[in-house]
Scaffold this motif. Structure first.
Motif, mmCIF file in Angstrom:
data_model
loop_
_atom_site.group_PDB
_atom_site.id
_atom_site.type_symbol
_atom_site.label_atom_id
_atom_site.label_comp_id
_atom_site.label_asym_id
_atom_site.label_seq_id
_atom_site.Cartn_x
_atom_site.Cartn_y
_atom_site.Cartn_z
ATOM 1 N N LEU A 1 0.826 -1.205 0.000
ATOM 2 C CA LEU A 1 0.000 0.000 0.000
ATOM 3 C C LEU A 1 0.864 1.259 0.000
ATOM 4 C CD1 LEU A 1 -2.742 -1.090 2.579
ATOM 5 C CD2 LEU A 1 -3.073 -0.772 0.128
ATOM 6 N N THR A 2 1.948 1.221 0.764
ATOM 7 C CA THR A 2 2.856 2.376 0.817
ATOM 8 C C THR A 2 3.462 2.654 -0.551
ATOM 9 O OG1 THR A 2 3.375 1.849 3.124
ATOM 10 C CG2 THR A 2 4.875 3.329 1.973
ATOM 11 N N ASP A 3 3.824 1.566 -1.270
ATOM 12 C CA ASP A 3 4.404 1.736 -2.606
ATOM 13 C C ASP A 3 3.379 2.216 -3.628
ATOM 14 O OD1 ASP A 3 6.812 0.863 -1.593
ATOM 15 O OD2 ASP A 3 6.545 -1.211 -2.246
ATOM 16 N N ALA A 4 2.134 1.760 -3.491
ATOM 17 C CA ALA A 4 1.122 2.041 -4.516
ATOM 18 C C ALA A 4 0.381 3.356 -4.300
ATOM 19 C CB ALA A 4 0.106 0.895 -4.566
ATOM 20 N N PHE A 5 0.428 3.877 -3.060
ATOM 21 C CA PHE A 5 -0.386 5.049 -2.727
ATOM 22 C C PHE A 5 0.525 6.175 -2.261
ATOM 23 C CE2 PHE A 5 -3.584 7.471 -0.282
ATOM 24 C CZ PHE A 5 -4.636 7.448 -1.183
ATOM 25 N N PRO A 6 0.875 7.120 -3.134
ATOM 26 C CA PRO A 6 1.816 8.189 -2.773
ATOM 27 C C PRO A 6 1.179 9.252 -1.896
ATOM 28 C CG PRO A 6 1.016 8.514 -5.013
ATOM 29 C CD PRO A 6 0.406 7.232 -4.526
ATOM 30 N N CYS A 7 1.408 9.139 -0.593
ATOM 31 C CA CYS A 7 0.847 10.101 0.352
ATOM 32 C C CYS A 7 1.833 10.299 1.501
ATOM 33 C CB CYS A 7 -0.499 9.623 0.881
ATOM 34 S SG CYS A 7 -1.275 10.745 2.054
ATOM 35 N N ASP A 8 2.233 11.554 1.748
ATOM 36 C CA ASP A 8 3.232 11.828 2.786
ATOM 37 C C ASP A 8 2.744 11.412 4.170
ATOM 38 O OD1 ASP A 8 4.872 12.876 0.859
ATOM 39 O OD2 ASP A 8 4.231 14.959 1.181
ATOM 40 N N ASP A 9 1.443 11.457 4.382
ATOM 41 C CA ASP A 9 0.899 11.110 5.701
ATOM 42 C C ASP A 9 0.751 9.600 5.904
ATOM 43 O OD1 ASP A 9 0.692 13.795 6.258
ATOM 44 O OD2 ASP A 9 -1.400 13.925 5.580
ATOM 45 N N LEU A 10 0.964 8.828 4.852
ATOM 46 C CA LEU A 10 0.765 7.380 4.948
ATOM 47 C C LEU A 10 2.052 6.636 4.608
ATOM 48 C CD1 LEU A 10 -2.805 6.780 3.446
ATOM 49 C CD2 LEU A 10 -2.098 6.623 5.824
ATOM 50 N N ASP A 11 3.043 6.765 5.515
ATOM 51 C CA ASP A 11 4.190 5.871 5.426
ATOM 52 C C ASP A 11 3.807 4.571 6.126
ATOM 53 O OD1 ASP A 11 4.099 6.609 8.062
ATOM 54 O OD2 ASP A 11 6.079 7.543 8.102
ATOM 55 N N TYR A 12 4.755 3.703 6.388
ATOM 56 C CA TYR A 12 4.430 2.405 7.009
ATOM 57 C C TYR A 12 3.707 2.609 8.339
ATOM 58 C CZ TYR A 12 4.940 -2.386 8.694
ATOM 59 O OH TYR A 12 4.677 -3.648 9.154
ATOM 60 N N ASP A 13 4.277 3.476 9.199
ATOM 61 C CA ASP A 13 3.661 3.686 10.512
ATOM 62 C C ASP A 13 2.303 4.357 10.389
ATOM 63 O OD1 ASP A 13 5.782 2.528 11.801
ATOM 64 O OD2 ASP A 13 6.831 4.418 12.189
ATOM 65 N N GLY A 14 2.157 5.222 9.382
ATOM 66 C CA GLY A 14 0.864 5.871 9.173
ATOM 67 C C GLY A 14 -0.218 4.880 8.809
ATOM 68 N N TRP A 15 0.094 3.965 7.894
ATOM 69 C CA TRP A 15 -0.870 2.918 7.536
ATOM 70 C C TRP A 15 -1.190 2.040 8.752
ATOM 71 C CZ3 TRP A 15 -4.193 2.072 3.833
ATOM 72 C CH2 TRP A 15 -4.017 2.661 2.576
#
Length: 503
Positions: free
Chosen positions: A256-270
Motif C-alpha cells: 500500500l505504501t508503494d502504490a499510494f503516494p501520500c506523505d501522511d501514509l508511510d508504514y507507521d501511518g498505515w
C-alpha cells in the motif's frame, strides 16, 4: 410438450414412491455444492461396506439429464460415490442397487438448497464451498425470477427452502467470493475460514476505507487500484504453508505504501490507521455452520450461525426467527444429530444475546479467550531475529498508543542484539505504560517493576482497576512471548560467534 413438462408430469405421477435403482440409473447432481472430498468419506465408506446403505436418499428427474437418468435432490452424492467405488472394488451385488424415494422435480434452486442442508448434517463443507454454492443459488433464483435478487431476499428464499440463514452471513459469503476467492483459491480450498478469514476481511475493509478517505481528502492521484493491490498481496499468500495474518499485514502495508503516494501514509501511518479502523470485537469460536435444529425436520432444515459480534449491530433488523445456533465447525468431526442432542433453541438464543450485549471487559470469559497455542505460537516464517524485532515493535507500539504514549517508544533494530523498541524519552519523563514496556527489554533501570506490574496488569483488591483491559493484557503476554523467543535466538547467535585468533 417440452422435456421439462414431461419430467414434471412423470415426477408428479411417481411422487413419494420408493424403489430400487441401479447405479447406472443414477448420477451425482450437477449442482452438488461439495467441491472437495467429504472429510467423513472414509468413515462412511467403512460403515457402508460393513452394514450396507441404511439411509434412503431422495431422487428426482433433472431435465438437463438424459432420459432414464435420476439425480439426488437433497443429498446423497457422497453415498452414491461410495456405492460406486465399493461396486467397482468388490463386484458385490448389494452395492449395485440403492433404494431411493422418487420426488417431483423441484427446480435447481430448491435442489441446491436441499443439498446444502443435507451436506451439513453428514460432513462439514468448507467455507468456500458454502459461499460458492450460495452465490450460485442467487444466480439460479435470478434466472427463475427474471430479475435481480438482493442478498436479503436471497436469505429469505433460502430460509423458505429449508435453510434458515441470516442475510449478514450471505453478505459475508458474497464478500469472500467477490474479493478473496479470485486471488486465494488454493488457501480457501484447503479449508481456510473462521477467525483468520474474518481478520482478513476486516483488514481489507479497513484498508479500503483508509485508501478512499485519503484519496478524497488529499486528492491523491494514483494509477494503482486498491482491489488489484490487495488482490496481488493475497496471491503471494495463496498457500496454507505460507499463510500468517501478521506477515500478510506487514506485506500489505508495504504494498500500500508503494502504490499510494501520500506523505501522511508511510508504514507507521498505515499501521496507525489500520489499528484504528480494526478494533477487535468478540468473535465466535469458529466459522459459519449450518446446524440441525430440534424444531425442524432433520433431513433438510438447518440453521446458519451468524457472527455473535454482528448481532449487536444488527439487533434492530433481527426478529425472533433470525436467532441462530452455535455449533462447532471443525472439518472431520461428524455433526450427526443422532450423536449430538442440540440445546433448547430459546436457551441458545439467550446465550447468543448475552454474548452480544457484553461490554469489552466481558469478552474474555465468554467468547474471546485464546488457546495457549495461538498465544505462544511463532510462525516458522517469522522465527528469526529481524522479524521478531519487528513484531516486538509493533506490539509494544500498539499497547502504548492505546494509552496515548506511542511517541514515548521508538524502533530499535539497528543490530541483531536489540529488542525491537526502546524509550524515546528520558526515564523520568516516560509514562508508566512506556516504562513498563521498556522494563521488559532492560532498556531502563526502573526499580519498582513489581508495583508497576500490579498497577497495570492486576489492580488492587480494593478499588483500583488494572490499567490494561483484557485485550491489552493478552497483547502484553504475546509481546513477552515474542521477546523471550527473540532473546533466545540472540543468545544462540552470540554463542555461535567464535572470536578471531589475534595471536
Amino acid at each position: 410438450m417440452s422435456k421439462l413438462q414431461l419430467v414434471e408430469n412423470s415426477s408428479v405421477n411417481s411422487s413419494n414412491q420408493a424403489r430400487d435403482f441401479t447405479l447406472d440409473e443414477l448420477c451425482v447432481n450437477p449442482d452438488n455444492p461439495r467441491k472437495s472430498r467429504n472429510p467423513l468419506f472414509d468413515d462412511l465408506k467403512a460403515s457402508i461396506r460393513a452394514r450396507g446403505l441404511n439411509s434412503v436418499p431422495l431422487v428426482t428427474r433433472d431435465p438437463r439429464l438424459p432420459d432414464g437418468k435420476w439425480t439426488f435432490s437433497d443429498g446423497g452424492n457422497t453415498r452414491y460415490t461410495i456405492m460406486r467405488e465399493l461396486w467397482d472394488e468388490t463386484g458385490d451385488p448389494r452395492f449395485f442397487k440403492m433404494t431411493c424415494i422418487e420426488k417431483p422435480w423441484p427446480g435447481r434452486f430448491q435442489c441446491l438448497a436441499g443439498h446444502l442442508a443435507e451436506n451439513e448434517t453428514h460432513g462439514q463443507l468448507t467455507f468456500i464451498d458454502k459461499a460458492l454454492s450460495v452465490s450460485e443459488a442467487r444466480l439460479l433464483l435470478e434466472e427463475e425470477r427474471g430479475k435481480k435478487i438482493s442478498l436479503r431476499d436471497l436469505a429469505v428464499e433460502l430460509t423458505n427452502s429449508g435453510l434458515p440463514v441470516h442475510f449478514s452471513s450471505v453478505s459475508r459469503m458474497e464478500d469472500v467470493v467477490t474479493n478473496i476467492y479470485p486471488w486465494m483459491p488454493v488457501l480457501l480450498a484447503s479449508g481456510f475460514g473462521g477467525r483468520e478469514l474474518r481478520k482478513l476481511l476486516k483488514l481489507r475493509h479497513g484498508a479500503e476505507k483508509v485508501w478512499d478517505k485519503y484519496q478524497f481528502e488529499k486528492n491523491i492521484c494514483t494509477e494503482a487500484d486498491f482491489t488489484n493491490v490487495f488482490g496481488e498481496c493475497c496471491r503471494k499468500f495463496d498457500d496454507p504453508e505460507l499463510w500468517s495474518i501478521e506477515m500478510f499485514t506487514d506485506e500489505l502495508i508495504g504494498d500500500l505504501t508503494d502504490a499510494f503516494p501520500c506523505d501522511d501514509l508511510d508504514y507507521d501511518g498505515w499501521l496507525l490507521e489500520l489499528r484504528g479502523a480494526d478494533k477487535v470485537k468478540a468473535e465466535p469460536a469458529e466459522d459459519i455452520t449450518f446446524a440441525v435444529s430440534s424444531g425442524l425436520p432433520a433431513n433438510s432444515s438447518t440453521v446458519a450461525n451468524d457472527d455473535v459480534a454482528e448481532l449487536s449491530q444488527l439487533s434492530d433488523e433481527l426478529t425472533p426467527g433470525d436467532s441462530t445456533l452455535l455449533e462447532d465447525d471443525t472439518p472431520g468431526v461428524e455433526q450427526s444429530t443422532a450423536k449430538k442432542q442440540p440445546k433448547d433453541l430459546s436457551s441458545l438464543v439467550k446465550e447468543d444475546e448475552s454474548h452480544a450485549l457484553q461490554g469489552p471487559d466481558d469478552y474474555l470469559p465468554a467468547v474471546a479467550q485464546p488457546e495457549i497455542h495461538s498465544l505462544w505460537h511463532v510462525s516458522a516464517l517469522q522465527d528469526d531475529i529481524e522479524h521478531l524485532q519487528s513484531l516486538a515493535w509493533r506490539l509494544s507500539w500498539d499497547i502504548a498508543s492505546a494509552h496515548d504514549c506511542g511517541n514515548s517508544l521508538t524502533p530499535a533494530s539497528e543490530n541483531a542484539s536489540q529488542s525491537g523498541y526502546r524509550l524515546s524519552v528520558p526515564v523520568d519523563d516516560a509514562p508508566l505504560v512506556a516504562l513498563f514496556l521498556a522494563s521488559l527489554t532492560d532498556d531502563t533501570s526502573y526499580q519498582d517493576a513489581a508495583n508497576l506490574t500490579s498497577e497495570l496488569l492486576i489492580g488492587s483488591s480494593e478499588s483500583a482497576k488494572p490499567v490494561f483491559d483484557d485485550e491489552q493484557t493478552l497483547t502484553v503476554f504475546r509481546l513477552i512471548r515474542i521477546l523471550r523467543r527473540l532473546r533466545e535466538l540472540q543468545r544462540k547467535s552470540a554463542a555461535s560467534i567464535v572470536p578471531a585468533n589475534e595471536g
